[in-house]
Design a protein around this motif. Structure first.
Motif, PDB file in Angstrom:
ATOM      1  N   ALA A  15     -24.130  18.217  60.644  1.00  0.00           N
ATOM      2  CA  ALA A  15     -24.253  17.166  59.637  1.00  0.00           C
ATOM      3  C   ALA A  15     -25.372  16.209  60.060  1.00  0.00           C
ATOM      4  CB  ALA A  15     -22.934  16.414  59.491  1.00  0.00           C
ATOM      5  N   GLY A  16     -26.165  15.776  59.093  1.00  0.00           N
ATOM      6  CA  GLY A  16     -27.281  14.885  59.388  1.00  0.00           C
ATOM      7  C   GLY A  16     -28.602  15.611  59.579  1.00  0.00           C
ATOM      8  N   TYR A  17     -28.550  16.925  59.811  1.00  0.00           N
ATOM      9  CA  TYR A  17     -29.771  17.703  60.005  1.00  0.00           C
ATOM     10  C   TYR A  17     -30.515  17.784  58.666  1.00  0.00           C
ATOM     11  CZ  TYR A  17     -32.594  21.263  62.389  1.00  0.00           C
ATOM     12  OH  TYR A  17     -33.621  21.958  62.992  1.00  0.00           O
ATOM     13  N   PRO A  18     -31.867  17.814  58.680  1.00  0.00           N
ATOM     14  CA  PRO A  18     -32.627  17.796  57.422  1.00  0.00           C
ATOM     15  C   PRO A  18     -32.211  18.847  56.400  1.00  0.00           C
ATOM     16  CG  PRO A  18     -34.116  17.353  59.249  1.00  0.00           C
ATOM     17  CD  PRO A  18     -32.775  17.664  59.858  1.00  0.00           C
ATOM     18  N   THR A  19     -31.916  20.070  56.827  1.00  0.00           N
ATOM     19  CA  THR A  19     -31.516  21.093  55.857  1.00  0.00           C
ATOM     20  C   THR A  19     -30.182  20.746  55.202  1.00  0.00           C
ATOM     21  OG1 THR A  19     -30.523  22.405  57.648  1.00  0.00           O
ATOM     22  CG2 THR A  19     -32.766  22.975  56.992  1.00  0.00           C
ATOM     23  N   VAL A  20     -29.245  20.252  55.990  1.00  0.00           N
ATOM     24  CA  VAL A  20     -27.924  19.883  55.474  1.00  0.00           C
ATOM     25  C   VAL A  20     -28.046  18.730  54.485  1.00  0.00           C
ATOM     26  CG1 VAL A  20     -25.642  18.995  56.091  1.00  0.00           C
ATOM     27  CG2 VAL A  20     -26.745  20.712  57.550  1.00  0.00           C
ATOM     28  N   GLU A  21     -28.831  17.724  54.856  1.00  0.00           N
ATOM     29  CA  GLU A  21     -28.979  16.554  53.990  1.00  0.00           C
ATOM     30  C   GLU A  21     -29.712  16.904  52.700  1.00  0.00           C
ATOM     31  OE1 GLU A  21     -27.373  13.661  54.599  1.00  0.00           O
ATOM     32  OE2 GLU A  21     -26.549  14.962  56.163  1.00  0.00           O
ATOM     33  N   ALA A  22     -30.646  17.853  52.765  1.00  0.00           N
ATOM     34  CA  ALA A  22     -31.375  18.251  51.559  1.00  0.00           C
ATOM     35  C   ALA A  22     -30.452  18.953  50.567  1.00  0.00           C
ATOM     36  CB  ALA A  22     -32.542  19.168  51.931  1.00  0.00           C
ATOM     37  N   VAL A  23     -29.543  19.794  51.067  1.00  0.00           N
ATOM     38  CA  VAL A  23     -28.608  20.470  50.167  1.00  0.00           C
ATOM     39  C   VAL A  23     -27.594  19.471  49.612  1.00  0.00           C
ATOM     40  CG1 VAL A  23     -26.920  22.329  49.931  1.00  0.00           C
ATOM     41  CG2 VAL A  23     -28.946  22.683  51.328  1.00  0.00           C
ATOM     42  N   LYS A  24     -27.216  18.482  50.405  1.00  0.00           N
ATOM     43  CA  LYS A  24     -26.334  17.428  49.882  1.00  0.00           C
ATOM     44  C   LYS A  24     -27.040  16.663  48.760  1.00  0.00           C
ATOM     45  CE  LYS A  24     -23.469  16.506  53.981  1.00  0.00           C
ATOM     46  NZ  LYS A  24     -23.106  15.498  55.013  1.00  0.00           N
TER      47      LYS A  24
END
Length: 324
Positions: free
Chosen positions: A34-43
């Motif tokens: 959580a917090g990683y750029p890929t995760v945040e982009a999908v959120k």
């Protein structure tokens, strides 16, 4: 029964799930925390989809391999058990030949060059290769640029690599790359790198700046050279099984918002790289930024000869290099 339950909560999910009143809930898998750029982009993508669909469609993001490690998550997405996956290109190298080409050392001149290639006709062509394996590409994210770091000396030219021992991923391409550069490749698990550098089993390793930072490797290998030998795209893909259940309007919406999430992810990644570079330099690491890559690139000729073996792949390499 457990598999049936998983199937029921994937794809078009009725109201009453964790996403509340959404008519459709799409489960998206990522190995990053959580917090990683890929995760945040999908959120971010999920927020946009929910807003633009009037609350009908939701995306539930599962970070940190909660739905399985990358290979398992990809397979589950192909079978429709999971709806979406963010994955690196490595697992697809033996399935989609074009992904092996964009995984070659120094194929991209810069991150900007990679973005132009993947966002254009070549990216669309590669996406067709994913469709043959039941995955619909929504966009290409940025996996960062891998560079060399070591404990012995600053690497400013290709000759500095001679005889040095570097940890690489379990990849024939990487082993051959190191040999072509005059160095020795030592494949080993990522978790063993810190102690292996510290004890002299290896001289260094290679990775992107955030990994160099968060792994603590900068503590034992203070010389980092931005040769950027591997600039890796990553894929955000939807299960073809899920895709086929959606209306044309909802398909178009997911394509639109998936594409829009790409610059969001890349902006977050660029900020993360700057943050990590500043942190390691403040801790005493030396970053070599200005090197002549031409000799490094020229040394890859035998590697390309070994892996780019068909006229189609040779043409793809030529078109990538010609992209401005």
């Amino acid at each position: 029964m457990k598999m049936m339950t998983s199937l029921l909560v994937s794809g078009a999910v009725l109201a009453g799930t964790a996403a509340g009143a959404c008519e459709i809930t799409l489960r998206s898998a990522d190995t990053h925390p959580a917090g990683y750029p890929t995760v945040e982009a999908v959120k971010w993508m999920g927020e946009q989809v929910k807003e633009k669909s009037g609350g009908r469609i939701c995306i539930e993001v599962f970070p940190a391999s909660e739905l399985g490690e990358e290979k398992d998550a990809i397979e589950q997405t192909q079978f429709g058990v999971i709806d979406m996956v963010r994955a690196s290109f490595g697992p697809f190298n033996n399935l989609v030949p074009e992904t092996q080409v964009v995984s070659l050392p120094y194929i991209f001149r810069s991150s900007e060059h990679m973005h132009k290639v993947m966002d254009g006709p070549i990216g669309e062509e590669i996406a067709k290769g994913f469709e043959a394996h039941d995955l619909v590409v929504l966009g290409y994210y940025d996996g960062g640029a891998r560079s060399f770091y070591n404990k012995e000396k600053p690497i400013t030219k290709i000759e500095d690599l001679a005889g040095m021992k570097f940890r690489v991923m379990q990849s024939d391409v990487f082993v051959d790359m190191m040999s072509a550069l005059g160095a020795n490749a030592t494949p080993m698990p990522y978790g063993e790198v810190y102690s292996s550098i510290e004890t002299g089993v290896i001289d260094g390793a290679e990775n992107n700046p955030p990994s160099y930072d968060t792994s603590g490797h900068f503590e034992v290998a203070k010389y980092y050279t931005l040769d950027e030998h591997l600039i890796m795209p990553e894929v955000l893909a939807l299960s073809k099984i899920t895709w086929d259940k959606l209306s044309p309007e909802d398909q178009a919406l997911l394509q639109e918002v998936g594409k829009a999430s790409v610059p969001v992810m890349r902006e977050l990644w660029a900020a993360k790289v700057k943050e990590s570079e500043a942190k390691v330099e403040a801790a005493g690491a030396q970053i070599v930024r200005d090197i002549d890559k031409a000799p490094f690139i020229a040394a890859m000729e035998p590697v390309y000869a070994k892996y780019v073996t068909t006229p189609e792949l040779q043409d793809l390499v030529a078109r990538i290099k010609a992209t401005e």
